[in-house]
Structure formats: C-alpha cells, structure tokens
Write an enzyme that holds these catalytic residues in place. Structure first.
Site, PDB file in Angstrom:
ATOM      1  N   GLU A  42       0.825  -1.204   0.000  1.00 50.95           N
ATOM      2  CA  GLU A  42       0.000   0.000   0.000  1.00 50.95           C
ATOM      3  C   GLU A  42       0.861   1.257   0.000  1.00 50.95           C
ATOM      4  O   GLU A  42       1.954   1.269   0.555  1.00 50.95           O
ATOM      5  CB  GLU A  42      -0.885   0.014   1.254  1.00 50.95           C
TER       6      GLU A  42
ATOM      7  N   GLY B 293       6.863  -1.595   6.451  1.00 41.39           N
ATOM      8  CA  GLY B 293       8.253  -2.026   6.366  1.00 41.39           C
ATOM      9  C   GLY B 293       9.219  -1.112   7.075  1.00 41.39           C
ATOM     10  O   GLY B 293       8.894   0.012   7.452  1.00 41.39           O
ATOM     11  N   GLU B 294      10.424  -1.635   7.277  1.00 46.15           N
ATOM     12  CA  GLU B 294      11.495  -0.877   7.939  1.00 46.15           C
ATOM     13  C   GLU B 294      12.583  -0.619   6.892  1.00 46.15           C
ATOM     14  O   GLU B 294      13.292  -1.560   6.499  1.00 46.15           O
ATOM     15  CB  GLU B 294      12.017  -1.708   9.126  1.00 46.15           C
TER      16      GLU B 294
ATOM     17  N   CYS C 185       6.567  -3.902  16.249  1.00 48.00           N
ATOM     18  CA  CYS C 185       6.088  -2.837  17.149  1.00 48.00           C
ATOM     19  C   CYS C 185       4.645  -3.140  17.559  1.00 48.00           C
ATOM     20  O   CYS C 185       3.809  -3.488  16.733  1.00 48.00           O
ATOM     21  CB  CYS C 185       6.177  -1.476  16.471  1.00 48.00           C
TER      22      CYS C 185
ATOM     23  N   CYS D 212      -1.095   6.436  10.089  1.00 49.73           N
ATOM     24  CA  CYS D 212       0.105   5.731  10.541  1.00 49.73           C
ATOM     25  C   CYS D 212      -0.228   4.413  11.196  1.00 49.73           C
ATOM     26  O   CYS D 212      -1.081   4.334  12.074  1.00 49.73           O
ATOM     27  CB  CYS D 212       0.854   6.559  11.573  1.00 49.73           C
TER      28      CYS D 212
ATOM     29  N   SER E 269      11.594   6.648  15.313  1.00 52.84           N
ATOM     30  CA  SER E 269      10.425   6.261  16.097  1.00 52.84           C
ATOM     31  C   SER E 269      10.858   6.038  17.534  1.00 52.84           C
ATOM     32  O   SER E 269      11.525   5.049  17.844  1.00 52.84           O
ATOM     33  CB  SER E 269       9.811   4.979  15.515  1.00 52.84           C
ATOM     34  N   LEU E 270      10.493   6.964  18.402  1.00 50.85           N
ATOM     35  CA  LEU E 270      10.951   6.934  19.792  1.00 50.85           C
ATOM     36  C   LEU E 270       9.943   6.201  20.678  1.00 50.85           C
ATOM     37  O   LEU E 270      10.236   5.161  21.260  1.00 50.85           O
ATOM     38  CB  LEU E 270      11.167   8.381  20.259  1.00 50.85           C
ATOM     39  N   HIS E 271       8.760   6.770  20.786  1.00 50.04           N
ATOM     40  CA  HIS E 271       7.596   6.162  21.439  1.00 50.04           C
ATOM     41  C   HIS E 271       7.702   5.888  22.935  1.00 50.04           C
ATOM     42  O   HIS E 271       6.692   5.735  23.607  1.00 50.04           O
ATOM     43  CB  HIS E 271       7.144   4.880  20.723  1.00 50.04           C
TER      44      HIS E 271
ATOM     45  N   CYS F  56       6.513  -6.686   7.598  1.00 49.49           N
ATOM     46  CA  CYS F  56       7.571  -6.105   8.437  1.00 49.49           C
ATOM     47  C   CYS F  56       7.858  -7.082   9.569  1.00 49.49           C
ATOM     48  O   CYS F  56       6.967  -7.775  10.038  1.00 49.49           O
ATOM     49  CB  CYS F  56       7.087  -4.775   9.014  1.00 49.49           C
TER      50      CYS F  56
ATOM     51  N   CYS G 201       1.412  -1.428  15.855  1.00 52.99           N
ATOM     52  CA  CYS G 201       1.423  -1.228  14.399  1.00 52.99           C
ATOM     53  C   CYS G 201       0.787  -2.399  13.656  1.00 52.99           C
ATOM     54  O   CYS G 201       1.122  -3.560  13.900  1.00 52.99           O
ATOM     55  CB  CYS G 201       2.857  -1.033  13.925  1.00 52.99           C
TER      56      CYS G 201
ATOM     57  N   ASN H  36      -3.221   5.466  16.463  1.00 48.32           N
ATOM     58  CA  ASN H  36      -4.411   5.019  15.734  1.00 48.32           C
ATOM     59  C   ASN H  36      -4.693   3.594  16.170  1.00 48.32           C
ATOM     60  O   ASN H  36      -3.903   2.700  15.904  1.00 48.32           O
ATOM     61  CB  ASN H  36      -4.143   5.059  14.230  1.00 48.32           C
TER      62      ASN H  36
ATOM     63  N   CYS I 265       3.491   8.541   0.628  1.00 51.09           N
ATOM     64  CA  CYS I 265       4.054   7.665   1.646  1.00 51.09           C
ATOM     65  C   CYS I 265       4.181   6.280   1.027  1.00 51.09           C
ATOM     66  O   CYS I 265       3.182   5.703   0.583  1.00 51.09           O
ATOM     67  CB  CYS I 265       3.115   7.641   2.855  1.00 51.09           C
TER      68      CYS I 265
ATOM     69  N   SER J 226      11.664   7.001   7.883  1.00 51.76           N
ATOM     70  CA  SER J 226      11.411   6.740   9.293  1.00 51.76           C
ATOM     71  C   SER J 226      11.964   5.369   9.673  1.00 51.76           C
ATOM     72  O   SER J 226      11.764   4.386   8.957  1.00 51.76           O
ATOM     73  CB  SER J 226       9.903   6.778   9.528  1.00 51.76           C
TER      74      SER J 226
END
Ligand code: SAH
Length: 348
Positions: free
Chosen positions: A93, A160-161, A117, A334, A215-217, A113, A120, A291, A106, A192
C-alpha cells in the site's frame, strides 16, 4: 531465465548494460528517460527506439509490475490510498496526501515487516520480503500517472522498515533524486526508522540530505522496550547517539516520532523524561495520537489530553507538533497499512 529488473538499474549501470549489449550509449539516456521521467509501463511505448531494440529489451528485461488493485479516496481530507499488486502476488500500500505546499507520497519499503512494534498493523503478519528499488520507485510513478498529480515530497513511512532493506533503500533514494529521474530534492524526502543503530550510522555516511525520523515512542529504555521489540537489541542511549551522529554528519535535524497512547506513555513523568531527551538536541518532536488497531487494545488519548501533552512540552522549550491525522477513514493513517488484502477488503 528470469528477466532483468531494468527499473532498478541506476543511470550509470544502465549505460554500462546498454553498451554491453552492443547499443550506443545515448540509447541508455533515452531508455532511462522513458522509465524514470516519462514513467513508461512497457517497452512498446518507447517510440524513439527501433522496433528491434524494443523487442530485444522486452525479451530480456522487465519493467517491474506494480499494478493498481484498488484505490480509496478519503471523505475526510485530501488523501488517497492505493493498493498495488507486485509480480509475485504480494500486495503493498501507498498513500497520497495533498497539502498546500505540494503532494506527498508515503511508500512501503517491504512487503510486511518483522520489527513487531506492538501498536502497528503492518507487522502483524510478519515480513514477506524486501522491495526492490524499482518497486519503491514505481509506487510513486504509478500514483503520479494515475492521479496526474506531480509528487514533490516522499516519506518512507508505509509498511516495512527501510533500514532493514538498506541497500535497496539507499539506491532508491539516489534514483529518486537523480537529475535524469523524478529529480525530487533529497531535502523533500524523509525516512522513518524504528532505530537500527548500525544502519543509522551507515546512512549518516552516505552523503545524503534526507530527513531521518526516529520512532521513539518511549521516554526511557524500559518503556520503549515494552512497545518496540527492536529496543531489546539496541539500547535507547545507543539509538540517541546514532541520531546525534546523523545530525553531526549531515547537518539535518532529526525528527523524533512519538505515538501517544492513553495511560501508556502520556504521563507527567513521560513529559519530564522526554524533555530531558529533546532539550539537549537540535531536533523536532512529532506526536502522533495512536491510531487504534483491532488486534490490540491501545487507546487514543482524547484531543484535549494530546494538546495538553504538547503544550507542556512546548512550555519546557521543546520544538513539538501534533501530526495531523490523514486518511483515517480509509485506514491510511500511521500504522494502519496492512498487507493482507483479504482483511483490508473485509474491513472496508
Ligand atoms: N519502520 C519505520 C516506518 C514505520 S511507520 C519506523 O518504525 O519508523 C511510521 C510511523 O508510524 C512510525 O513512527 C511508527 O512507529 C508509527 N506508527 C505505527 N503504528 C502506529 C499507530 N497505530 N498509531 C500511530 N503511529 C503508529
């Protein structure tokens, strides 16, 4: 014999290849322009080449398949989501977001992935495979062709990363910003990462001008580890050092992303710790109210609490924004992109 993936050849590689098959070098310029400026989907379109050459190319090379399977247009903001089918049947996508400063796409960097996380959706079915440079490029090419809109900004924040697909990702950046291709300024490209330390350091030395988003989170190692399995491998302190190194080498200010989850990482202590991390750095914090995805019970903080969180950080002198949510009605926001078309279909 498998056909060669011609869209993944850099301009220099294509020039070499075309000479190898006994054609004049200027043909490479023409072919590269068809592939990366005119965004051709077939060799038949390349009308300034002889029929013979077109047939020869078609028999030995392929223009990788990224074909439109579904297109959803949001009713709440100028956002569209595209589902593309790849040659092996994998589905990926991409999202188009229109802003007053231009159009941003994007893209996905992998099918699935493996980073895991917790909040996600893209990682739920694991990693299927890496995407080639051509498959990353052609997501953008296709969107530009389908919509007739010029794409000015690209974010590698889909499924994906990117730093888990390092070589293809770096080649993609070079080709996307190549003067003989779409020629998108590297300063308009953001990638990212969940924080793969050795590859952040490698990226810092590539001589690129892209923005790195981290990506800290979590505001400390323990909290981050609970949300992101990758933190078991790389300590927060190492990740932050790698980001500092990126800034030092490139002069590009790093963006930190923080998915805000109700009662998980939105406390006064989180604000205090985050301030400690951000204060001594030349960086920017992007807060993304989480989300929710149906497989987990993470909850989104209400608008007032998210705003409160932001204001308190601002008072502490932190450069912070709340990311505007885009395309939530089409699962384009996201962490909502998912690989399984079947489940995507069921939900919509
Ligand atoms: N693999 C890259 C790109 C992933 S997606 C990375 O980890 O950075 C881009 C951003 O969206 C990341 O910061 C990711 O952590 C965040 N994200 C993922 N799921 C989310 C969700 N459900 N709500 C809000 N943000 C999410």
């Amino acid at each position: 014999m498998d056909k060669k993936d011609i869209v993944s050849y850099s301009y220099e590689e294509l020039t070499e290849e075309i000479k190898q098959i006994g054609e004049k070098a200027f043909r490479a310029r023409q072919i590269y322009s068809w592939l990366h400026e005119k965004l051709a989907d077939s060799f038949d379109e390349m009308t300034n080449l002889s029929k013979n050459l077109r047939e020869r190319l078609a028999s030995e090379y392929e223009i990788c398949k990224v074909s439109l399977a579904a297109r959803q247009i949001s009713n709440v903001d100028p956002t569209e989501k595209f589902l593309f089918e790849l040659s092996d049947g994998n589905m990926i996508e991409s999202v188009l977001m229109k802003y007053n400063y231009g159009n941003s796409v994007c893209i996905s960097s992998q099918a699935g992935c493996r980073m895991g996380c917790r909040f996600c959706a893209s990682t739920i079915d694991g990693l299927e495979r890496n995407l080639s440079p051509s498959e990353m490029l052609r997501q953008i090419y296709k969107i530009q062709k389908i919509t007739g809109e010029r794409v000015s900004n690209v974010v590698v924040m889909g499924t994906g990363e990117p730093l888990d697909n390092y070589d293809n990702f770096v080649k993609f950046i070079h080709m996307l910003s190549d003067e003989y291709g779409l020629h998108i300024s590297q300063r308009n490209i953001t990638a990212s990462t969940c924080g793969i330390v050795p590859n952040i350091k490698r990226l810092a030395k590539e001589g690129l001008q892209i923005t790195l988003a981290l990506s800290l989170h979590g505001s400390n190692q323990e909290k981050r580890r609970k949300l992101m399995p990758v933190a078991n491998k790389y300590e927060l302190s190492e990740v932050l050092n790698a980001c500092d190194y990126y800034f030092e080498k490139t002069g590009r200010r790093v963006t930190f992303e923080y998915s805000l989850v109700k009662d998980v990482n939105d406390s006064a202590e989180d604000i205090r710790e985050l301030t400690g991390i951000m204060k001594k750095r030349n960086c920017h914090l992007n807060v993304i109210p989480v989300n929710p995805i149906k497989e987990r019970d993470f909850q989104k903080p209400d608008n007032k609490n998210a705003l409160d969180f932001k204001n308190k950080l601002e008072k502490n002198g932190i450069n912070v924004t709340i990311r505007r949510e885009r395309g939530s009605d089409i699962d384009g926001a996201c962490g909502q992109l998912r690989r399984r078309y079947a489940s995507a279909k069921k939900e919509n």
